[in-house]
Design an enzyme around this catalytic site. Structure first.
Site, mmCIF file in Angstrom:
data_model
loop_
_atom_site.group_PDB
_atom_site.id
_atom_site.type_symbol
_atom_site.label_atom_id
_atom_site.label_comp_id
_atom_site.label_asym_id
_atom_site.label_seq_id
_atom_site.Cartn_x
_atom_site.Cartn_y
_atom_site.Cartn_z
ATOM 1 N N THR A 77 -2.984 -0.816 -3.143
ATOM 2 C CA THR A 77 -3.953 0.274 -3.021
ATOM 3 C C THR A 77 -3.200 1.570 -2.763
ATOM 4 O O THR A 77 -2.138 1.548 -2.114
ATOM 5 C CB THR A 77 -4.972 -0.014 -1.891
ATOM 6 O OG1 THR A 77 -6.038 0.939 -1.954
ATOM 7 C CG2 THR A 77 -4.338 0.057 -0.518
ATOM 8 N N MET B 80 0.824 -1.210 0.000
ATOM 9 C CA MET B 80 0.000 0.000 0.000
ATOM 10 C C MET B 80 0.859 1.261 0.000
ATOM 11 O O MET B 80 2.048 1.226 0.342
ATOM 12 C CB MET B 80 -0.978 0.011 1.169
ATOM 13 C CG MET B 80 -0.375 -0.050 2.547
ATOM 14 S SD MET B 80 -1.636 -0.241 3.856
ATOM 15 C CE MET B 80 -2.231 -1.908 3.543
ATOM 16 N N CYS B 81 0.226 2.353 -0.444
ATOM 17 C CA CYS B 81 0.862 3.658 -0.468
ATOM 18 C C CYS B 81 2.091 3.643 -1.373
ATOM 19 O O CYS B 81 1.994 3.309 -2.546
ATOM 20 C CB CYS B 81 1.196 4.081 0.967
ATOM 21 S SG CYS B 81 1.655 5.802 1.183
ATOM 22 N N ILE B 82 3.279 3.949 -0.853
ATOM 23 C CA ILE B 82 4.499 4.011 -1.659
ATOM 24 C C ILE B 82 5.129 2.633 -1.861
ATOM 25 O O ILE B 82 5.989 2.459 -2.733
ATOM 26 C CB ILE B 82 5.532 4.977 -1.016
ATOM 27 C CG1 ILE B 82 6.647 5.358 -1.983
ATOM 28 C CG2 ILE B 82 6.087 4.376 0.279
ATOM 29 C CD1 ILE B 82 6.201 6.174 -3.181
#
Length: 224
Positions: A197, A142-144
Site C-alpha cells: 500500500t 508499505m510506503c517506500i
C-alpha cells in the site's frame, strides 16, 4: 490458534528510520484483530541522523561517527522497549511479516536512497524476509518498502508505491511489476503472497494512511 506477526522496523522517524504513524497504525490494527505481534529490528548503526525540525542531517551523525545512532535502539523507542534483535528472531515463530515504510528502509535496510536501481539490501534483512517467502507466508510492504521488493524478495512481484514515477522506474528496472494505487487501497500479489500500500508515499493525513494500512493488515492476516 492465535496468529503472530513480525513487524520489522528500520529505526524511528520518517527521515532516517521507520515511519511512526505507519508503524503505530499497523500495531493498532493487529491489536484490534486480536493478533499477537513482535517488533523486530537489526542491531546495526543507523546510516545518519536527521533533525526532523529542519530536515537536515545532524553533524557527525553518520554510522561510526560521534553522534551515530543504532537502528535497534531507535526502534525500541517506537516499540516502547518491546523489541527483539533480528539475530534472535526466528521466522518459524511467525505467520507473516510486515515492513512499515520510512526512509530507514531506503537507508538502513538498503542503499536505495543513494543508489536507486543499483541498490543492495542488508543481508540479515533479506535473509529474514526470504524465510517467509520460501515458507509461503505473507509479506506486507508499505510506503517506500515495495521499492526494494525485487532485491528483498524476488523479481516479478506485483506491488505499489502509489504514483511516484521516479521510484516506479527504479522498481521496474530491478525487476518488480508496479501497479498504480490510490492511498486508501492495496495491491495484492496472490502468487507471491505480497501485499503493498502507498501509505505516506501519498498520504497527506493520518486517516488517509490508516485506510490503506488497515486493508493491508487485514489482507495479510487473511493470507496467513
Amino acid at each position: 490458534m492465535k496468529k503472530k506477526v513480525a513487524v520489522l522496523l528500520s529505526g524511528c522517524g520518517v527521515y532516517d528510520g521507520a515511519e511512526i504513524y505507519e508503524t503505530v497504525l499497523t500495531l493498532l490494527r493487529l491489536d484490534e484483530k486480536n493478533v499477537e505481534y513482535q517488533c523486530i529490528a537489526p542491531d546495526l548503526p543507523q546510516r545518519h541522523v536527521i533533525d526532523h525540525c529542519k530536515g537536515e542531517e545532524v553533524s557527525e551523525s553518520k554510522a561510526g561517527g560521534a553522534h551515530a545512532r543504532n537502528v535497534l535502539q531507535e526502534a525500541a523507542r517506537l516499540a516502547r522497549g518491546e523489541i527483539l534483535p533480528l539475530d534472535q528472531a526466528q521466522p518459524d515463530d511467525y505467520d507473516a511479516v510486515i515492513l512499515p515504510g520510512g526512509f530507514g528502509v531506503a537507508k538502513n535496510f538498503s542503499s536505495f536512497a543513494e543508489e536507486g536501481a543499483e541498490c543492495s539490501v542488508e543481508p540479515s534483512i533479506r535473509q529474514f524476509v526470504q524465510a517467509f517467502y520460501q515458507a509461503r507466508k505473507p509479506i506486507g510492504l508499505m510506503c517506500i518498502a515495495p521499492a526494494i521488493a525485487a532485491r528483498l524478495i524476488a523479481p516479478g512481484i506485483l506491488c505499489t508505491v502509489g504514483k511516484d514515477a521516479g521510484v516506479e522506474g527504479a522498481m521496474i528496472s530491478m525487476g518488480s511489476l508496479h501497479k498504480t494505487c490510490d492511498v486508501d487501497d492495496i495491491v495484492v500479489d496472490n502468487t507471491h503472497k505480497v501485499v503493498s500500500t502507498p501509505a505516506y508515499m501519498l498520504a497527506t493525513r493520518i486517516t488517509e494512511a490508516r485506510d490503506g494500512i488497515f486493508k493491508l493488515v487485514d489482507k495479510v492476516l487473511e493470507l496467513a
